[in-house]
Design an enzyme around this catalytic site. Sequence first.
Site, short mmCIF file in Angstrom:
data_model
loop_
_atom_site.label_atom_id
_atom_site.label_comp_id
_atom_site.label_asym_id
_atom_site.label_seq_id
_atom_site.Cartn_x
_atom_site.Cartn_y
_atom_site.Cartn_z
N CYS A 177 -25.06 10.22 15.09
CA CYS A 177 -23.69 10.65 15.35
C CYS A 177 -22.76 9.66 14.67
O CYS A 177 -23.16 9.00 13.71
CB CYS A 177 -23.43 10.74 16.86
SG CYS A 177 -23.66 9.18 17.73
N ALA A 178 -21.55 9.49 15.17
CA ALA A 178 -20.58 8.63 14.49
C ALA A 178 -20.96 7.16 14.54
O ALA A 178 -20.65 6.40 13.62
CB ALA A 178 -19.20 8.82 15.13
#
Length: 473
Positions: free
Chosen positions: A30-31
């Site tokens: 993810c980020a």
Amino acid sequence: MNMAADNREIARQVVEAIGGRENIASFAHCATRLRIMVYDQKKIDQKKVEQIDKVKGAFFNSGQYQVIFGTGTVNQIFEAVESLGMESTSKEELKSQAKKSGNPFQRAIRTFGDVFVPIIPVLVATGLFMGLRGLLTQDTVLAWFGATPDDISANFLLFTQVLTDTAFAFLPALVAWSAFRVFGGSPVLGIVLGLMLVNPALPNAYSVANGSAEALMIFDFIPVVGYQGSVLPAFFIGLLGAKFERFLRKRIPDAIDLIVTPFLTLLVMITLGLFAIGPVFHSLEEVVLNATTFLLELPFGIAGLVIGFFNQIIVVTGVHHIFNFLEIQLLEKTGSNPFNAIVTSAMAAQGAACLAVGLKTRNKKLKALSLPSAFSALLGISEPAIFGVNLRYVRPFVIGLIGGGVGGFMASIFQLEATGMAITVIPGTLLYLNSQLPLYILCNVTAMAIAFVLTWMFGFNDKMLEEVHSEAN
């Protein structure tokens, strides 16, 4: 080349520390985190993972082993893992596997989060528009340009209204779209069902609420209104609608599937939505909102103290996405969000505790880990500070909770209310571009000062670092 080689070595060390490639079922990112599904959690060497260069923390949550690298870096490490010959999977596939783990409550909250997280960016933008409108229409700001509130044109106000009202007016369409996507239906059907819930032909929910319109009475006892701003009716229509669509597709011949399936899905679900699901869950929504409002209105800053202290503990458990629903409800019904300032203080305090560790330690690796993690917390992402530093040494985390409780207490006493949601600490100042801004800053600075000073004095020393290292060895 050297950086790429370093990243490949880090990737190799991560794979080895979690039990080798034979222990990896799938991985994605993810980020900020590398998210890995493993076959055997017992094969993970937690201490070894935490000592790998660039790793800011690691923990097992939501059925996934999550290794925090931070924004940007995680993309490079992910590519390095792929370069080792391992095949990645999509985040959706990873979530599908993760849904099988955890207790029913955790799985339910995780699913709730999967639905609401994708629509948060739109609500963030809406909150910023509200904040900017509040700033630009202040008497003091207008005076800088030699203007008064009477000088603001009606057309300008109408334009700002389009920016600030659209997302909440059509919120059911956003929620139903996301729910259909999460539960395996056709998102476009979710959009149409959501739009049906706010069709102008129905009595407007806001007008019914203020008494300027009346609900339609079906069969003389079922009240039917539009569901502008509602969340739960759209969520459950999306959930049931997606499952009903999948049920139909398995049974309707392909030759007529394109015609019959959408027709029956829309007909059945909007009928249930307006006459059954909507009235029931809208009533439940009101109960949840009233209970939340009651908690936030408790005297003597009790709500801020409790929420500010426990918020980051809830983050550790991974079920904090439930607050998304509460904040959306508050914004939609009241136009403000008291949760934001309280939660912000909790995050700022964890960042300050992490900063104290980074400035006090003489260990270069811990310093290199702590300082960026503290800055990340001040930008609204507290996980690197929590899992990478504070929880590892326990005391900084507990002291951060105390600072968060004090900051939340002050936010409640001052009755701070954000114009939006999902951005906190430094970016969160954009939600308080009015007379509240000095008090918002005061609450955060106080929470940070308490967490920083107490951590510096009592929460950390390098002997604790040596103890952790000795345990790892």
